[in-house]
Enzyme design. Structure first.
Site, PDB file in Angstrom:
ATOM      1  N   GLY A 109       0.878  -1.442  -0.037  1.00  0.00           N
ATOM      2  CA  GLY A 109       0.193  -0.211   0.279  1.00  0.00           C
ATOM      3  C   GLY A 109       0.675   1.277   0.287  1.00  0.00           C
ATOM      4  O   GLY A 109       1.883   1.308   0.427  1.00  0.00           O
ATOM      5  N   GLN A 141       2.917   9.925   1.701  1.00  0.00           N
ATOM      6  CA  GLN A 141       4.359   9.148   1.230  1.00  0.00           C
ATOM      7  C   GLN A 141       5.531   9.403   0.124  1.00  0.00           C
ATOM      8  O   GLN A 141       6.391   8.664   0.161  1.00  0.00           O
ATOM      9  CB  GLN A 141       4.466   7.674   1.341  1.00  0.00           C
ATOM     10  CG  GLN A 141       3.730   7.249   2.873  1.00  0.00           C
ATOM     11  CD  GLN A 141       3.958   5.732   2.645  1.00  0.00           C
ATOM     12  OE1 GLN A 141       2.781   5.312   2.575  1.00  0.00           O
ATOM     13  NE2 GLN A 141       4.072   4.934   3.287  1.00  0.00           N
ATOM     14  N   CYS A 159       5.989  -0.114   7.534  1.00  0.00           N
ATOM     15  CA  CYS A 159       6.016   0.461   7.037  1.00  0.00           C
ATOM     16  C   CYS A 159       7.289   1.568   5.767  1.00  0.00           C
ATOM     17  O   CYS A 159       8.324   2.121   5.915  1.00  0.00           O
ATOM     18  CB  CYS A 159       5.241   1.913   7.445  1.00  0.00           C
ATOM     19  SG  CYS A 159       4.674   4.049   6.871  1.00  0.00           S
ATOM     20  N   LEU A 160       6.296   2.207   4.313  1.00  0.00           N
ATOM     21  CA  LEU A 160       7.582   2.360   3.836  1.00  0.00           C
ATOM     22  C   LEU A 160       8.340   3.291   4.290  1.00  0.00           C
ATOM     23  O   LEU A 160      10.043   3.641   3.650  1.00  0.00           O
ATOM     24  CB  LEU A 160       7.093   2.343   2.617  1.00  0.00           C
ATOM     25  CG  LEU A 160       6.511   0.913   1.303  1.00  0.00           C
ATOM     26  CD1 LEU A 160       5.970   0.961   0.041  1.00  0.00           C
ATOM     27  CD2 LEU A 160       7.893  -0.078   1.196  1.00  0.00           C
ATOM     28  N   HIS A 213      -3.842   1.357   7.688  1.00  0.00           N
ATOM     29  CA  HIS A 213      -3.241   2.026   7.637  1.00  0.00           C
ATOM     30  C   HIS A 213      -2.650   2.986   6.548  1.00  0.00           C
ATOM     31  O   HIS A 213      -2.174   3.821   6.808  1.00  0.00           O
ATOM     32  CB  HIS A 213      -1.400   1.042   7.343  1.00  0.00           C
ATOM     33  CG  HIS A 213       0.088   1.025   7.190  1.00  0.00           C
ATOM     34  ND1 HIS A 213       0.539   0.252   8.110  1.00  0.00           N
ATOM     35  CD2 HIS A 213       0.322   1.826   6.038  1.00  0.00           C
ATOM     36  CE1 HIS A 213       1.713   1.397   7.696  1.00  0.00           C
ATOM     37  NE2 HIS A 213       1.897   1.911   6.991  1.00  0.00           N
ATOM     38  N   GLU A 214      -3.173   2.661   5.948  1.00  0.00           N
ATOM     39  CA  GLU A 214      -3.081   3.999   4.718  1.00  0.00           C
ATOM     40  C   GLU A 214      -4.160   4.940   5.010  1.00  0.00           C
ATOM     41  O   GLU A 214      -3.723   6.034   4.819  1.00  0.00           O
ATOM     42  CB  GLU A 214      -3.056   2.630   2.952  1.00  0.00           C
ATOM     43  CG  GLU A 214      -2.777   1.885   2.563  1.00  0.00           C
ATOM     44  CD  GLU A 214      -1.170   2.194   2.963  1.00  0.00           C
ATOM     45  OE1 GLU A 214      -0.809   3.304   2.958  1.00  0.00           O
ATOM     46  OE2 GLU A 214      -0.299   1.136   3.101  1.00  0.00           O
ATOM     47  N   HIS A 231      -2.428   7.639   7.050  1.00  0.00           N
ATOM     48  CA  HIS A 231      -1.477   7.672   6.634  1.00  0.00           C
ATOM     49  C   HIS A 231      -2.408   9.331   6.099  1.00  0.00           C
ATOM     50  O   HIS A 231      -1.596  10.635   6.024  1.00  0.00           O
ATOM     51  CB  HIS A 231      -0.871   7.792   5.337  1.00  0.00           C
ATOM     52  CG  HIS A 231       0.119   6.592   5.707  1.00  0.00           C
ATOM     53  ND1 HIS A 231       1.251   6.867   5.579  1.00  0.00           N
ATOM     54  CD2 HIS A 231       0.695   5.772   4.792  1.00  0.00           C
ATOM     55  CE1 HIS A 231       1.930   5.957   6.250  1.00  0.00           C
ATOM     56  NE2 HIS A 231       1.687   5.355   6.071  1.00  0.00           N
TER      57      HIS A 231
HETATM   58 NI    NI Z   1       2.660   3.406   5.341  1.00  0.00          NI
END
Ligand code: NI
Length: 163
Positions: free
Chosen positions: A46, A51, A88-89, A130-131, A134
């Site tokens: 995701g 991000q 998380c990226l 999670h997304e 964000h």
């Molecule tokens: Ni993330």
């Protein structure tokens, strides 16, 4: 299509409440193509607009059989509880156990601007939450107890120095 640079903690954009997506045009579609490409390149499931440095309520995901674009997402219902590893990226994929609901219902707009609802459980539900977080300026580490949060951040900083 192009791969965008991934914004990492503690960039301020990751902590902002995103602006709503208002235009559902070719530009949005092209942005989502870039987001998918960036997400696949980073081997994520995701990716949300903050991000890649954009203060926008938008995410893409391809997780556990659910592939979608979600503009202006909200979690409208949840049920149960699950406790498993999450990363998380934007925090170098450093994993930590996060407790979240087991099931979640996502309400969002697709690329055509139409509202839809989608139910998921387990890993995909975790990804919805999670997304969506964000888009509200929240990271998964914000769900952790203070000490565990510090451990994740310290490990991330350490690994970044070694790169
Ligand atoms: Ni993330």
């Amino acid at each position: 299509m192009s791969i965008r640079k991934i914004t990492e903690y503690p960039e301020p954009v990751l902590g902002l409440i995103g602006r709503p997506v208002e235009k559902f045009d070719d530009e949005l579609a092209a942005l989502c193509d870039d987001m998918f490409e960036t997400m696949y390149d980073a081997e994520g499931v995701g990716l949300a607009a903050p991000q890649i440095g954009l203060n926008l309520r938008l995410f893409v995901m391809d997780c556990d059989g659910i592939k979608l674009v979600a503009a202006n997402p909200e979690i409208v219902a949840t049920e149960g509880e699950q406790s498993s590893h999450e990363g998380c990226l934007s925090v170098g994929k450093v994993p930590a156990v996060v407790v979240r609901p087991m099931k979640a219902r996502l309400r969002a707009q697709g690329l055509d601007g139409e509202w839809f609802e989608r139910d998921a459980e387990g890993y995909a539900a975790r990804c919805f939450m999670h997304e969506t977080d964000h888009c509200d300026g929240r990271l998964f580490i914000d769900h952790l107890p203070k000490l565990r949060r510090e451990m994740v951040v310290n490990r991330f900083k350490k690994e970044k120095r070694w790169k």
